[in-house]
Design an enzyme around this catalytic site. Structure first.
Site, short mmCIF file in Angstrom:
data_model
loop_
_atom_site.label_atom_id
_atom_site.label_comp_id
_atom_site.label_asym_id
_atom_site.label_seq_id
_atom_site.Cartn_x
_atom_site.Cartn_y
_atom_site.Cartn_z
N THR A 42 76.95 21.27 109.54
CA THR A 42 77.53 19.98 109.94
C THR A 42 78.39 19.47 108.78
O THR A 42 78.13 19.79 107.61
CB THR A 42 76.42 18.94 110.28
OG1 THR A 42 75.50 18.91 109.20
CG2 THR A 42 75.71 19.27 111.57
N VAL A 44 79.37 16.41 107.16
CA VAL A 44 79.01 15.54 106.04
C VAL A 44 78.00 16.25 105.13
O VAL A 44 78.10 16.22 103.90
CB VAL A 44 78.44 14.19 106.56
CG1 VAL A 44 77.97 13.33 105.40
CG2 VAL A 44 79.48 13.45 107.40
N CYS A 45 77.02 16.90 105.77
CA CYS A 45 75.98 17.62 104.99
C CYS A 45 76.61 18.67 104.09
O CYS A 45 76.18 18.86 102.94
CB CYS A 45 75.00 18.30 105.93
SG CYS A 45 74.12 17.15 107.00
N THR A 46 77.61 19.36 104.59
CA THR A 46 78.25 20.42 103.80
C THR A 46 78.84 19.82 102.52
O THR A 46 78.67 20.37 101.43
CB THR A 46 79.36 21.10 104.64
OG1 THR A 46 78.74 21.64 105.81
CG2 THR A 46 80.06 22.19 103.87
N LEU A 49 75.88 18.77 100.06
CA LEU A 49 75.16 19.85 99.36
C LEU A 49 76.04 20.48 98.29
O LEU A 49 75.55 20.86 97.22
CB LEU A 49 74.67 20.89 100.37
CG LEU A 49 73.57 20.36 101.31
CD1 LEU A 49 73.12 21.43 102.28
CD2 LEU A 49 72.38 19.87 100.54
#
Ligand code: BEZ
Length: 211
Positions: A42, A44-46, A49
């Protein structure tokens, strides 16, 4: 009831991208930053992290171990790692917990059913070397967090645990801190040899003691 400041961070054993981790043992004497993200692959998560990987050296300097989590499996995380490096230029350099059985996310209250009944929200838990919860933050899935802010909070928490000081609004590492009201002026003179500036009886600023 949700985890609160001062509670003991639940211990767990989990599979991660760096093998099986027994959480409290893995933390050892370090500070810990446990953060959840809703789902693999997804957008935003990318970005989040990759950013934590970029900042890993800053967490190391503060003796803080970082560990991420989502409700996807470790094999899904392993596939996604390549995308994170491609998209952000940062190689994942900390463990990601596979929590497809929701064991850890339920222990930490990272699933908020009225937001989404299966995905984790964006939680952050800062855990002290005593394994107590020192900070909790919850963001919705649509808002990426600011991990520089987590570093700033770690600086503040670590100062507070080493000296009897707190940090004022918008404080940043290197700026003046506030002497705890419990210390009287006489004791403050001894404890803070750089001196202090008294704005009110209860508001006294002193240069950051560890600088
Ligand atoms: C994201 O990371 O972009 C995202 C993940 C889950 C829901 C919404 C956004």
């Amino acid at each position: 009831m949700a985890l609160q400041l001062g509670d003991t961070a639940p211990d767990f054993t989990a599979e991660t991208t760096e093998g099986t981790i027994h959480f409290h043992e893995w933390l050892g004497d370090s500070w810990g930053v446990l953060f959840s993200h809703p789902k693999d692959f997804t957008p935003v998560c990318t970005t989040e992290l990759g950013e934590v990987a970029r900042l890993k050296g800053e967490f190391d300097k503060r003796n803080a171990k970082v560990i991420g989590l989502s409700v996807d499996s470790v094999s899904s995380h392993d596939d996604w790692k390549k995308d994170i490096e491609d998209a952000t230029g940062n190689k994942l350099n900390y463990p990601l917990i596979g929590d497809d059985d929701h064991k850890v996310s339920e222990a930490y209250g990272m699933i908020h059913p009225n937001a989404n009944d299966t995905l984790t929200v964006r939680s952050v838990f800062v855990i002290g070397p005593d394994k107590k919860v020192k900070l909790t933050i919850t963001y919705p899935a649509s808002t990426g967090r600011n991990f520089e802010e987590i570093l700033r909070v770690l600086d503040s928490l670590q100062l507070t645990s080493d000296y009897q000081v707190s940090t004022p609004v918008n404080w940043k590492d290197g700026e003046d801190v506030i002497i705890a009201p419990a210390i009287d002026d006489e004791s403050a003179k001894e404890k803070f040899p750089k001196g202090f500036r008294k704005v009110k009886d209860y508001l006294r600023f002193t240069p950051q003691p560890n600088r």
